[in-house]
Enzyme design. Structure first.
Site, PDB file in Angstrom:
ATOM      1  CB  CYS A   1      37.381  70.852  43.727  1.00  0.00           C
ATOM      2  SG  CYS A   1      38.318  70.435  42.908  1.00  0.00           S
TER       3      CYS A   1
ATOM      4  CB  CYS B   1      43.707  69.312  40.681  1.00  0.00           C
ATOM      5  SG  CYS B   1      43.698  67.888  41.913  1.00  0.00           S
TER       6      CYS B   1
ATOM      7  CG  HIS C   1      37.942  48.143  65.017  1.00  0.00           C
ATOM      8  ND1 HIS C   1      36.404  48.997  64.712  1.00  0.00           N
ATOM      9  CD2 HIS C   1      37.513  47.896  62.964  1.00  0.00           C
ATOM     10  CE1 HIS C   1      35.925  48.967  63.839  1.00  0.00           C
ATOM     11  NE2 HIS C   1      36.862  48.712  62.851  1.00  0.00           N
TER      12      HIS C   1
ATOM     13  CB  SER D   1      35.146  45.284  60.122  1.00  0.00           C
ATOM     14  OG  SER D   1      35.539  45.441  60.577  1.00  0.00           O
TER      15      SER D   1
ATOM     16  CB  VAL E   1      45.089  34.099  39.572  1.00  0.00           C
ATOM     17  CG1 VAL E   1      45.298  32.844  39.626  1.00  0.00           C
ATOM     18  CG2 VAL E   1      46.800  35.165  40.374  1.00  0.00           C
TER      19      VAL E   1
HETATM   20  C1  FAD Z   1      32.315  48.819  53.599  1.00  0.00           C
HETATM   21  C2  FAD Z   1      33.848  48.079  54.595  1.00  0.00           C
HETATM   22  C3  FAD Z   1      34.270  48.514  56.230  1.00  0.00           C
HETATM   23  C4  FAD Z   1      35.320  48.263  56.407  1.00  0.00           C
HETATM   24  N1  FAD Z   1      35.884  49.091  57.610  1.00  0.00           N
HETATM   25  C5  FAD Z   1      36.509  48.200  58.496  1.00  0.00           C
HETATM   26  C6  FAD Z   1      37.368  49.590  59.895  1.00  0.00           C
HETATM   27  O1  FAD Z   1      37.192  50.171  59.071  1.00  0.00           O
HETATM   28  N2  FAD Z   1      38.467  49.078  60.226  1.00  0.00           N
HETATM   29  C7  FAD Z   1      39.047  47.216  59.396  1.00  0.00           C
HETATM   30  O2  FAD Z   1      40.288  46.898  60.426  1.00  0.00           O
HETATM   31  N3  FAD Z   1      38.771  46.892  58.232  1.00  0.00           N
HETATM   32  C8  FAD Z   1      37.311  47.396  57.830  1.00  0.00           C
HETATM   33  N4  FAD Z   1      36.907  46.336  56.953  1.00  0.00           N
HETATM   34  C9  FAD Z   1      37.197  45.225  56.956  1.00  0.00           C
HETATM   35  C10 FAD Z   1      38.506  46.374  55.318  1.00  0.00           C
HETATM   36  O3  FAD Z   1      38.543  46.448  55.330  1.00  0.00           O
HETATM   37  C11 FAD Z   1      39.553  44.455  55.580  1.00  0.00           C
HETATM   38  O4  FAD Z   1      39.460  43.103  55.811  1.00  0.00           O
HETATM   39  C12 FAD Z   1      40.293  44.194  53.859  1.00  0.00           C
HETATM   40  O5  FAD Z   1      40.577  45.319  53.150  1.00  0.00           O
HETATM   41  C13 FAD Z   1      40.513  43.274  53.770  1.00  0.00           C
HETATM   42  O6  FAD Z   1      42.430  43.374  52.929  1.00  0.00           O
HETATM   43  P1  FAD Z   1      41.714  41.604  51.867  1.00  0.00           P
HETATM   44  O7  FAD Z   1      43.437  42.109  51.486  1.00  0.00           O
HETATM   45  O8  FAD Z   1      42.054  40.844  52.535  1.00  0.00           O
HETATM   46  O9  FAD Z   1      40.714  42.305  50.552  1.00  0.00           O
HETATM   47  P2  FAD Z   1      41.276  43.616  49.339  1.00  0.00           P
HETATM   48  O10 FAD Z   1      41.521  44.391  49.935  1.00  0.00           O
HETATM   49  O11 FAD Z   1      39.628  42.894  48.704  1.00  0.00           O
HETATM   50  O12 FAD Z   1      42.220  42.569  48.063  1.00  0.00           O
HETATM   51  C14 FAD Z   1      42.507  41.618  47.781  1.00  0.00           C
HETATM   52  C15 FAD Z   1      43.157  41.593  46.131  1.00  0.00           C
HETATM   53  O13 FAD Z   1      43.187  40.703  45.507  1.00  0.00           O
HETATM   54  C16 FAD Z   1      42.623  40.802  44.159  1.00  0.00           C
HETATM   55  N5  FAD Z   1      42.122  39.986  43.343  1.00  0.00           N
HETATM   56  C17 FAD Z   1      40.818  38.690  43.405  1.00  0.00           C
HETATM   57  N6  FAD Z   1      41.453  37.902  43.079  1.00  0.00           N
HETATM   58  C18 FAD Z   1      42.144  38.050  42.225  1.00  0.00           C
HETATM   59  C19 FAD Z   1      42.977  37.056  41.067  1.00  0.00           C
HETATM   60  N7  FAD Z   1      42.216  36.207  40.917  1.00  0.00           N
HETATM   61  N8  FAD Z   1      44.033  37.003  40.574  1.00  0.00           N
HETATM   62  C20 FAD Z   1      44.752  38.443  41.183  1.00  0.00           C
HETATM   63  N9  FAD Z   1      44.251  39.660  42.528  1.00  0.00           N
HETATM   64  C21 FAD Z   1      43.426  39.582  42.754  1.00  0.00           C
HETATM   65  C22 FAD Z   1      41.569  41.820  44.299  1.00  0.00           C
HETATM   66  O14 FAD Z   1      41.995  42.573  43.141  1.00  0.00           O
HETATM   67  C23 FAD Z   1      42.154  43.275  45.647  1.00  0.00           C
HETATM   68  O15 FAD Z   1      42.853  43.998  45.196  1.00  0.00           O
HETATM   69  C24 FAD Z   1      36.128  46.827  56.065  1.00  0.00           C
HETATM   70  C25 FAD Z   1      35.190  46.471  54.911  1.00  0.00           C
HETATM   71  C26 FAD Z   1      33.928  47.224  54.677  1.00  0.00           C
HETATM   72  C27 FAD Z   1      34.273  46.788  52.705  1.00  0.00           C
END
Ligand code: FAD
Length: 487
Positions: free
Chosen positions: A441, A446, A49, A342, A172
């Site tokens: 596909c 694959c 963004h 986001s 966790v």
């Molecule tokens: C529909 C959608 C569209 C988006 N579009 C954009 C975009 O275009 N550009 C942009 O900048 N952002 C975008 N975002 C936002 C962005 O994707 C998120 O802000 C970002 O991926 C968050 O990363 P994170 O590491 O905080 O969370 P996550 O990727 O959800 O990672 C959290 C991790 O913690 C793990 N976890 C949870 N609980 C535990 C536990 N108890 N023990 C061990 N592991 C655990 C989960 O399994 C997960 O892998 C979008 C989000 C969504 C859903």
């Protein structure tokens, strides 16, 4: 005993692991799924963004532009697929034109450069498929798209190369402070075994679960409001030219709206909607949402051919009652990088730097790792110039066997992915690394060959190879492999 334990290997956890791997620290990256980037970081719009959307006083507003610049730098350094496409925010009437003006002012306050508002006719010279009803658009030249899971993975791979311990399948369940360190009780997913992890500092990067992790050590401060977004992926070959840049409607309180966006693979993403849901893990796709997305997208590109759709998917946003990223030291030696909605993908590298500074303030010694090994290179067969391919294949015969015909991905690329710092354990793990099954596909041709290669390279029984998460076996039969258990 670890110096720092990061809970969650989404893009935020991986960015923090990458940042901390540059220092002499013992770091654990703990993830309940079997791979990195299995939450929101795997299912999103993949947009870097530009930074005009968040309000300047918020953490999102403060970190967006820095995150954007750092995303592009890291994509170059780590050979992550990306494109600087620029983006448009389109206005359909004079009221929305006022919104564009407000976004422009907000963007300048956030540090965006090159923003401009152009008349509808001028915009259509660049994007001829946009609706004639569009009266003006905000041009954001610095935004782009990337491969979100490769981005997270690349940072995690470098972190692991430099000593970070990646702990997949580790959920966790409880967390308590014991005089000078945290003790974490975790369940080993699939096996059901229990394990204990000890660390002096904990970073909560658990995405939609981040409020629950916070509540284990501090009074409730925010609540995650899981908000699902659904998508179409249009096959770029069949759809023809749709848009060159990312196209947003004017944002509303509900979010940035239904976007039409080119992907780094030459396809198009159309979506997402925004629906508050109860089940944080519910990534199902619904007819009503897809119809709603189709209506909204056709208002922007009237001739959009949704029959060229090759897949639908959904991701769940960590929206929260707090309204902003919740980045706080919430308890002794405990940092929340929580509610990262986001533009969290874009901001992740900037969030990681904030986390490092917060750890410094907690008194953790930050001594630079002298032999830190950064960088990353990936061989993508289809990027090798036509005239060099024959010689390359003679030297590396596995690159002469095309496994994924839609995307021209060779056995050499799959085997190389299997040998990286965090090898894939599932068919989708290979897809996220090598790009197999991304095309028309969707793995129909694959998939079985990828399964064979994973089994051969990892020495596992083919019956134990999963399509994606724990227990999603592709084949049915009796196996003698004791590690191959149903959940
Ligand atoms: C529909 C959608 C569209 C988006 N579009 C954009 C975009 O275009 N550009 C942009 O900048 N952002 C975008 N975002 C936002 C962005 O994707 C998120 O802000 C970002 O991926 C968050 O990363 P994170 O590491 O905080 O969370 P996550 O990727 O959800 O990672 C959290 C991790 O913690 C793990 N976890 C949870 N609980 C535990 C536990 N108890 N023990 C061990 N592991 C655990 C989960 O399994 C997960 O892998 C979008 C989000 C969504 C859903």
């Amino acid at each position: 005993m670890f110096d720092v334990a990061i809970i969650g290997a989404g893009v935020v956890g991986c960015a923090v692991a990458y940042e901390l791997s540059q220092y002499e620290l013992r770091v654990a990256l703990i993830e309940k799924e079997n791979d990195v980037a299995m939450g929101a970081s795997r299912a999103n719009t993949a947009i870097i963004h530009g930074g005009y959307d968040p309000e300047p006083h918020t953490m999102m507003g403060k970190l967006n532009v820095e995150g954007m610049h750092r995303c592009f730098e890291l994509c170059e350094e780590l050979d992550v697929e990306h494109k600087k496409t620029g983006s448009w925010v389109v206005a359909f009437d004079e009221e929305q034109r006022v919104t564009l003006q407000m976004l422009l002012v907000q963007g300048i306050a956030n540090g965006c450069e090159g923003l401009d508002i152009l008349e509808g006719d001028v915009v259509r010279l660049q994007e001829p498929n946009l609706s004639d009803e569009i009266v003006a658009a905000l041009w954001v030249p610095e935004s782009g798209v990337l491969n979100p899971w490769e981005f997270a993975l690349a940072m995690a791979e470098v972190a692991v190369r430099n000593g970070v311990i990646f702990m997949p399948n580790t959920d966790v369940r409880d967390l308590s402070w014991r005089e000078d360190h945290y003790e974490m009780g975790a369940r080993v997913v699939c096996s059901g075994d229990e394990t204990t992890i000890r660390a002096r500092h904990v970073i909560n990067a658990a995405g939609v679960e981040s409020d629950r992790i916070h509540n284990m050590v501090a009074p409730p401060a925010f609540e995650i409001v899981p908000t699902r977004g659904e998508y179409y992926i249009l096959d770029g070959t069949a759809a023809g030219h749709v848009v060159r840049s990312v196209v947003f409607p004017c944002p509303t309180r509900a979010g940035k709206g239904v976007t039409i966006s080119p992907t780094i693979h030459g396809d198009y993403l159309v979506g997402p909607n925004a629906e508050v849901i109860d089940d944080r893990t519910d990534t199902s796709v619904t007819r009503s949402a897809l119809l709603d997305i189709a209506d909204k997208a056709r208002r922007v590109v009237p001739d959009l051919d949704l029959r060229t759709s090759i897949r639908n998917f959904a991701g769940v946003r960590s929206n929260s009652t707090y309204g902003d990223f919740f980045i706080e030291k919430s308890a002794t030696n405990f940092i929340d990088l929580a509610a990262i909605k986001s533009p969290g993908l874009t901001c992740a590298p900037a969030i990681a730097r904030v986390a490092r500074k917060m750890l410094c303030e907690e008194g953790i010694p930050m001594e630079r790792r002298v032999l830190w090994r950064g960088g990353r290179r990936v061989i993508r067969f289809k990027e090798i110039p036509e005239e060099e391919r024959a010689a390359f294949v003679r030297a590396h015969p596995l690159y002469g066997r095309v496994i994924c015909r839609c995307e021209t991905i060779t056995e050499g690329e799959i085997v190389a992915a299997m040998k990286r710092e965090i090898p894939p354990v599932s068919i989708d793990g290979v897809k996220r690394r090598a790009g197999t099954g991304m095309g028309r596909c969707q793995g129909g041709f694959c998939g079985p060959r990828v399964l064979e290669i994973i089994a051969r390279e990892s020495g596992r029984d083919p019956l134990c190879i999963e399509e994606d998460g724990c227990g999603s076996f592709m084949l049915i039969g009796e196996t003698k492999d004791p590690t191959c258990r149903e959940i």
